[in-house]
Design a protein around this motif. Structure first.
Motif, PDB file in Angstrom:
ATOM      1  N   TYR A   1       3.090   2.524 -12.064  1.00 42.42           N
ATOM      2  CA  TYR A   1       2.647   1.661 -10.984  1.00 42.42           C
ATOM      3  C   TYR A   1       1.700   0.607 -11.534  1.00 42.42           C
ATOM      4  O   TYR A   1       0.981   0.839 -12.506  1.00 42.42           O
ATOM      5  CB  TYR A   1       1.916   2.474  -9.906  1.00 42.42           C
ATOM      6  CG  TYR A   1       2.844   3.172  -8.940  1.00 42.42           C
ATOM      7  CD1 TYR A   1       3.504   4.343  -9.305  1.00 42.42           C
ATOM      8  CD2 TYR A   1       3.074   2.652  -7.671  1.00 42.42           C
ATOM      9  CE1 TYR A   1       4.366   4.974  -8.422  1.00 42.42           C
ATOM     10  CE2 TYR A   1       3.935   3.280  -6.788  1.00 42.42           C
ATOM     11  CZ  TYR A   1       4.578   4.433  -7.172  1.00 42.42           C
ATOM     12  OH  TYR A   1       5.436   5.050  -6.301  1.00 42.42           O
TER      13      TYR A   1
ATOM     14  N   GLN B   1      -1.525  -1.875 -10.386  1.00 42.47           N
ATOM     15  CA  GLN B   1      -2.551  -2.013  -9.349  1.00 42.47           C
ATOM     16  C   GLN B   1      -3.489  -3.150  -9.712  1.00 42.47           C
ATOM     17  O   GLN B   1      -4.280  -3.036 -10.661  1.00 42.47           O
ATOM     18  CB  GLN B   1      -3.332  -0.710  -9.172  1.00 42.47           C
ATOM     19  CG  GLN B   1      -4.315  -0.760  -8.013  1.00 42.47           C
ATOM     20  CD  GLN B   1      -5.014   0.566  -7.760  1.00 42.47           C
ATOM     21  OE1 GLN B   1      -5.166   1.388  -8.655  1.00 42.47           O
ATOM     22  NE2 GLN B   1      -5.452   0.785  -6.523  1.00 42.47           N
TER      23      GLN B   1
ATOM     24  N   GLY C   1      -8.669  -4.352  -6.320  1.00 43.26           N
ATOM     25  CA  GLY C   1      -8.857  -4.463  -4.886  1.00 43.26           C
ATOM     26  C   GLY C   1      -7.592  -4.331  -4.064  1.00 43.26           C
ATOM     27  O   GLY C   1      -7.616  -4.519  -2.844  1.00 43.26           O
TER      28      GLY C   1
ATOM     29  N   ALA D   1      -3.579  -2.202  -3.419  1.00 43.09           N
ATOM     30  CA  ALA D   1      -2.904  -0.909  -3.520  1.00 43.09           C
ATOM     31  C   ALA D   1      -1.950  -0.907  -4.711  1.00 43.09           C
ATOM     32  O   ALA D   1      -1.465  -1.956  -5.139  1.00 43.09           O
ATOM     33  CB  ALA D   1      -2.136  -0.633  -2.235  1.00 43.09           C
ATOM     34  N   PRO D   2      -1.639   0.270  -5.241  1.00 39.61           N
ATOM     35  CA  PRO D   2      -0.638   0.361  -6.308  1.00 39.61           C
ATOM     36  C   PRO D   2       0.744  -0.052  -5.807  1.00 39.61           C
ATOM     37  O   PRO D   2       1.104   0.203  -4.653  1.00 39.61           O
ATOM     38  CB  PRO D   2      -0.640   1.847  -6.681  1.00 39.61           C
ATOM     39  CG  PRO D   2      -1.934   2.373  -6.177  1.00 39.61           C
ATOM     40  CD  PRO D   2      -2.240   1.580  -4.942  1.00 39.61           C
TER      41      PRO D   2
ATOM     42  N   LEU E   1      -0.773   2.479 -13.905  1.00 36.44           N
ATOM     43  CA  LEU E   1      -0.938   3.907 -13.666  1.00 36.44           C
ATOM     44  C   LEU E   1       0.335   4.656 -14.040  1.00 36.44           C
ATOM     45  O   LEU E   1       1.424   4.309 -13.589  1.00 36.44           O
ATOM     46  CB  LEU E   1      -1.250   4.170 -12.186  1.00 36.44           C
ATOM     47  CG  LEU E   1      -2.383   3.366 -11.564  1.00 36.44           C
ATOM     48  CD1 LEU E   1      -2.477   3.659 -10.075  1.00 36.44           C
ATOM     49  CD2 LEU E   1      -3.693   3.680 -12.240  1.00 36.44           C
TER      50      LEU E   1
END
Lengths: 114, 109
Positions: free
Chosen positions: B35, B37, B40, B42-43, B87
């Motif tokens: 992911y 991100q 500030g 969202a992923p 991530l």
């Protein structure tokens, strides 16, 4: 894909009060999750929101502190109760279908407790 | 126990190539997600590997070796907008995502 509306996007709250965060999905989803993320850190799973029954909490998180509702397949709320400054964090709603597909996230709620 | 290991931070130059590594130990394994991100935000989903080998998707590719518990994300032709955290998230035997702390990628002109 799923579009998630999470509210509020941010809030500043007094210690001892409670805040309820809402998560609305544009389609029915089987699984909904609530995460907490400190700046620069990993996503920490708080609980899995189960439709029509009590949420499943991860170790270190309890229902009295983080009550969760999920009345249907498109909506869930997370309440952060009796807040302290240690609860300051970003809270994220996430959804998946069938438990094995990609996860979609709401935009997050940035909570500051003073 | 379950453990994910990624570098905390990496720096690369615009136009270059960067490889972000991830090693993992999980209770069972049912694929691995990457992911992105931005600060500030969202992923957002980048890739998913369940079999060994390389999956290519435009400028981004992801590799998996299940026997080594290892994956990497390869970003080519880096752009300033690629500055973000990446991530790594393997999926365990219960199909639960186990999230790494993420690698903060800084792109310099």
């Amino acid at each position: 894909s799923a579009v998630i509306s999470q509210k509020p996007s941010r809030d500043i709250c007094q210690r001892g009060t409670s805040l309820t965060i809402q998560c609305q999905v544009d389609s029915q989803v089987t699984m909904m999750f609530w995460y907490r993320q400190q700046p620069g850190q990993s996503l920490t799973l708080i609980a899995t929101a189960n439709q029509g029954s009590e949420a499943t909490y991860e170790s270190g998180f309890v229902i009295d502190k983080f009550p969760i509702s999920r009345p249907n397949l498109t909506f869930s709320t997370l309440t952060v109760s009796n807040m302290s400054p240690e609860d300051s964090s970003i809270y994220l709603c996430s959804v998946r279908n069938e438990g094995a597909g990609e996860a979609f996230f709401g935009q997050g709620t940035r909570l500051t407790v003073v | 126990g379950q453990n994910i290991d990624q570098p905390t931070e990496m720096t690369a130059t615009e136009g270059a190539i960067v490889q972000i590594n991830c090693t993992y130990q999980t209770s069972g394994f049912n694929g691995l997600f990457w992911y992105q991100q931005h600060a500030g935000e969202a992923p957002t989903f980048l890739s998913y590997n369940v079999l060994d080998g390389l999956e290519e998707k435009g400028r981004f590719s992801s590799f998996l070796s299940r026997s080594k518990g290892y994956s990497y994300l390869l970003l080519k032709e880096l752009q300033m907008k690629d500055s973000a955290s990446y991530l790594c998230a393997p999926q365990d035997s219960n199909y639960q995502l186990i999230w790494g702390a993420g690698t903060k990628l800084i792109i310099k002109p």
